[in-house]
Design a protein around this motif. Structure first.
Motif, PDB file in Angstrom:
ATOM      1  N   HIS A 185      13.815   0.166  -7.622  1.00 22.98           N
ATOM      2  CA  HIS A 185      13.353   1.341  -8.374  1.00 22.98           C
ATOM      3  C   HIS A 185      12.208   0.962  -9.287  1.00 22.98           C
ATOM      4  CE1 HIS A 185      15.991   4.714  -7.427  1.00 22.98           C
ATOM      5  NE2 HIS A 185      16.944   3.824  -7.218  1.00 22.98           N
ATOM      6  N   ARG A 186      11.274   1.891  -9.467  1.00 21.85           N
ATOM      7  CA  ARG A 186      10.086   1.591 -10.260  1.00 21.85           C
ATOM      8  C   ARG A 186      10.430   1.095 -11.663  1.00 21.85           C
ATOM      9  NH1 ARG A 186       4.981   1.844 -11.084  1.00 21.85           N
ATOM     10  NH2 ARG A 186       4.628   2.375  -8.918  1.00 21.85           N
ATOM     11  N   SER A 195       7.626   6.633  -0.093  1.00 19.09           N
ATOM     12  CA  SER A 195       8.416   6.961  -1.293  1.00 19.09           C
ATOM     13  C   SER A 195       7.580   7.217  -2.526  1.00 19.09           C
ATOM     14  CB  SER A 195       9.412   5.821  -1.582  1.00 19.09           C
ATOM     15  OG  SER A 195       8.736   4.608  -1.838  1.00 19.09           O
ATOM     16  N   PHE A 200       8.217  12.160  -0.839  1.00 19.16           N
ATOM     17  CA  PHE A 200       7.904  11.598  -2.151  1.00 19.16           C
ATOM     18  C   PHE A 200       7.136  12.611  -2.986  1.00 19.16           C
ATOM     19  CE2 PHE A 200       4.517  10.524   0.802  1.00 19.16           C
ATOM     20  CZ  PHE A 200       3.411  11.017   0.137  1.00 19.16           C
ATOM     21  N   GLU A 215       8.427   6.236  -6.472  1.00 20.06           N
ATOM     22  CA  GLU A 215       9.840   6.115  -6.825  1.00 20.06           C
ATOM     23  C   GLU A 215      10.353   4.695  -6.604  1.00 20.06           C
ATOM     24  OE1 GLU A 215      14.231   8.064  -5.699  1.00 20.06           O
ATOM     25  OE2 GLU A 215      12.397   8.794  -4.716  1.00 20.06           O
TER      26      GLU A 215
END
Length: 822
Positions: free
Chosen positions: A322-323, A369, A508, A372
């Motif tokens: 996850h970012r 994505s 996304f 994200e």
């Protein structure tokens, strides 16, 4: 962009894989070249090459110019072959003198399926029944038509390159596929056959490259919907790759599904006649990609058996997180270590793998994505207007591996703690696999597990130098994902811009309009270099700032002058500089402890000489490493260090004076030579002994040495007939011949100095020159001294003038008689 390249250099990358934006270089797909786009890519490539980083370039990373899509449908039309070849021609012509590795298409198979069958990728073509609400397309025919045109476009570009450029640019051209590890769900013959069918449909691009036609399985299931190669097309495609690039992330269980072949309007997915279930492991979280290096080995074994052992570059491989997850990205470290370790095993088993590229160097706009999930070794702070790059712990691990540095023990402990399967005994591997066998693992899979389990046991000891010398390690990205500046400096939209801006990004949120803003980073670069370990220097207990500015200065010198300069000395008289400048204080920067006869305004004579020496050694080593890694193989030069040396003779024959002589050697010469040879300072320096000076509370360098030094100086001679200098030169040059005959590896002798100069210790009072400089003459006229005549005669094998020889012999004989000994 320069900032990013500098980060790559500090990391130690051999290569960087990126793509060229067709719509930035040729905005309308054909026609005039955009000069600003051309300049941008030239700058990027030049910066990479100047830093010793190979440029691996992809021509099409799913970002076809929108103008060609609007005009004739893009890849579904055979016109694309001519336009792609013309675009490739521009790239080969403009960049090919520096780019040696060309990939025509990225993930050609994924692009055809995602963009023209399912419709979740641009240009979003699919049949009306698709869940992605495509406005146009035919999922039954277009995936095959696009594939056919991609193969012909690649082959056309490859033929052009080989006929027009390869013989003078000496590069290579290849094609890239997304690859998967396929494992039969059960031991049934149906599922095993389905695995082979999946191989043919997803990796079967290799069939035309190897045999000139599609796999028989495809021809049988697809029928008349599959385009047919003419004989000339078959000959063109066959053998048109110098290497295969593969991207590898996921593995799947495969289950036979013959019912799909009875669907009347079948698409590409139905033609495969198989169901796919994501292969998972108990160790991976739901968001992480399972680590399955044994399936990668199984894939490569299969390709080798069917198509031969052609060169392979692993262009993409990485772990998603996850970012906003922690910068201490332990899952990514574990992922990289296991896959890189498995590659070493595959190399030893005979696979011709030429390189490995992490996806990705930094967090980018992900095509599936958005923002994200990320794969980067560097975190991009999207809330920071400058899009600041911050190193993750994985960047430290990768850099340590690339530079053969041992990972700090605390980090290794944390990896094992955070990842309980990171290192495991063999029995644990077997027990963990037994749980999987209950799910229907086949014997082939068991054998793969047993073969590869040894990889799991040894990866903790990975070293870069265990891999072949020509094997490259790098990182990957693509234009739309990092560049930004989507509508600036003449760039026009690609199909990816259109897809994202139309709100069709079902997978996304976001677009690549800004991305990592690499396009502007070149213009804004302010020489702010960061060592990747900076963020973690507390954890790793190291500070890599030492020598950074010196290394940067040295880099400029090597780059600008190295093609002509073959002998580099980093520091002159390092020992004299630290003693005079940081202990006694009579040299700049005049640091010393009070009270001092030199009235220093700052300094600490007890510590600073040693600190300055330490930083000097690190700066030299950093510059030397840069030179050897980046320049030496092409410039063929040498790099060294300079010391002021003394001849030390014990004043008496006492053991104390003899030991003091050795101590003087250690402090004056061993201070530097010992680290260069043995990696540490002399034991004498590290030890505190009992002589009187060592009992001084606040000792300086001279007191630590516990020796009195004596020497001799000469006054500046007013006469141009400088006989003392001639005698001095003759005796030392003659002694060097004697030393060489005794086996000393002395490579050269330099007179100090060519002409009278400003002497650092005596100004203009004493001189050493072969030429006199008349300071009263406005032109500073140079006049030869007799020593210059002697030295010239010696260098040119000429005999000294008889009168001069007579005078010289008379002087030397009387001097010898006066001294009593020679």
């Amino acid at each position: 962009m320069q900032e990013d390249v500098q980060l790559m250099t500090k990391m130690g990358l051999d290569a960087y894989r990126f793509s060229i934006s067709w719509s930035r270089l040729i905005p309308d797909g054909r026609g005039p070249i955009n000069q600003k786009g051309l300049q941008y890519y030239n700058n990027l490539i030049n910066e990479l090459i100047s830093q010793g980083i190979q440029a691996h370039v992809t021509l099409h990373h799913w970002d076809l110019p929108q103008a060609l899509e609007d005009e004739y449908g893009g890849w579904i039309n055979k016109k694309i072959v001519k336009d792609f070849t013309a675009y490739a021609d521009v790239c080969f012509r403009e960049f090919g003198d520096r780019v040696k590795h060309w990939t025509t298409m990225n993930e050609g198979n994924a692009f055809a399926e995602g963009g023209y069958d399912i419709g979740f990728l641009p240009p979003q073509h699919c049949s009306p029944s698709s869940i992605f609400n495509c406005s146009k397309g035919n999922s039954s025919t277009e995936p095959y038509l696009v594939t056919h045109n991609m193969l012909l476009a690649h082959a056309s570009a490859a033929t052009l390159y080989r006929n027009k450029y390869q013989f003078k640019q000496h590069g290579f051209i290849g094609f890239n596929l997304i690859t998967y590890g396929f494992v039969p769900l059960t031991n049934s013959s149906e599922d095993i056959t389905a695995v082979q069918r999946a191989q043919d449909f997803y990796h079967g691009f290799l069939n035309p490259f190897t045999f000139g036609d599609y796999p028989e399985t495809m021809k049988k299931n697809v029928g008349s919907r599959l385009p047919i190669f003419t004989q000339s097309e078959s000959n063109l495609v066959k053998g048109s790759i110098d290497f295969l690039g593969i991207n590898f992330y996921f593995s799947f269980y495969v289950k036979d599904n013959p019912r799909s072949l009875y669907i009347k309007e079948r698409d590409y997915a139905a033609d495969v006649a198989a169901e796919f279930i994501v292969y998972t492991t108990n160790e991976a979280s739901t968001d992480e990609i399972p680590i399955t290096p044994w399936t990668l080995q199984g894939l490569l074994d299969s390709l080798k058996n069917i198509y031969g052992n052609f060169p392979i570059y692993i262009h993409e491989n990485g772990q998603q997180t996850h970012r906003n997850s922690s910068l201490e990205d332990w899952p990514r470290i574990n992922y990289l270590q296991e896959y890189i370790g498995s590659i070493l095993h595959m190399l030893r088993n005979g696979h011709d793998i030429r390189g490995y590229f992490v996806w990705s160097f930094m967090d980018v706009f992900e095509l599936l994505s958005g923002y994200e999930f990320t794969y980067g070794l560097y975190y991009i702070d999207l809330k920071d207007p400058t899009l600041r790059r911050q190193p993750k712990l994985s960047s430290v691990w990768y850099s340590n591996f690339l530079n053969n540095r041992t990972m700090d023990p605390m980090v290794a402990m944390q990896i094992e703690k955070k990842n309980p399967y990171y290192i495991m005994p063999f029995n644990n591997v077997i027990r963990r696999r037994r749980r999987m066998w209950k799910k229907g693992f086949v014997v082939v899979e068991l054998l793969l597990l047993l073969v590869c389990s040894s990889v799991l046991l040894v990866v903790d000891g990975l070293r870069r130098d265990e891999y072949p010398p020509q094997f490259v390690f790098g990182a990957s990205t693509s234009a739309y994902q990092v560049e930004g500046a989507a509508d600036e400096d003449g760039r026009k939209p690609s199909i990816w811009d259109t897809y994202a801006h139309a709100g069709n990004a079902n997978m996304f949120k976001g677009d690549g309009d800004i991305a990592c803003d690499q396009y502007h980073k070149y213009k804004e670069f302010k020489h702010m270099l960061h060592y990747i370990t900076g963020t973690y220097h507390k954890l790793l207990r190291m500070n890599m700032e030492d020598g950074r500015d010196f290394t940067r200065y040295a880099d400029v010198c090597f780059r600008e002058f190295g093609e002509r300069v073959k002998h580099w000395t980093t520091v002159n008289e390092g020992n004299a500089f630290v003693k005079g400048g940081y202990d006694i204080g009579y040299l700049p920067p005049q640091h010393c402890s009070p009270p001092s006869i030199y009235n220093c305004s700052k300094g600490d004579s007890s510590n600073e000489p040693y600190l300055a020496t330490h930083n000097m050694l690190l700066a030299h080593a950093s510059a030397a490493t840069l030179y050897r890694n980046k320049y030496q193989d092409k410039q063929h030069g040498l790099i060294g260090f300079n010391l002021l040396t003394f001849g030390f003779v014990p004043l008496t024959n006492t053991s104390e004076d003899i030991i003091a002589t050795q101590r003087a050697q250690d402090f004056s010469h061993g201070w530097f030579l010992n680290p260069f040879i043995f990696g540490d300072y002399p034991e004498t320096m590290k030890k505190m002994d009992n002589p009187r000076s060592l009992r001084i509370k606040d000792r300086d360098y001279v007191a630590d040495m516990a020796v009195e030094l004596t020497g001799q100086q000469t006054h500046r001679s007013s006469s141009l007939e400088d006989w003392p200098r001639i005698k001095y030169l003759q005796e030392y040059i003659e002694s060097i011949l004697h030393m060489q005959r005794n086996g000393h590896d002395i490579r050269g002798y330099f007179v100090w100095s060519f002409m009278d100069v400003f002497e650092l210790l005596s100004g203009y009072e004493f001189t050493y020159g072969l030429y006199y400089v008349d300071l009263k003459d406005p032109t500073l006229r140079r006049q030869p001294k007799l020593s210059s005549v002697w030295y010239s005669n010696f260098l040119n094998n000429r005999t000294m003038d008889p009168m001069s020889s007579f005078s010289f012999v008379h002087l030397t004989s009387s001097t010898t008689h006066h001294n009593g000994t020679n």
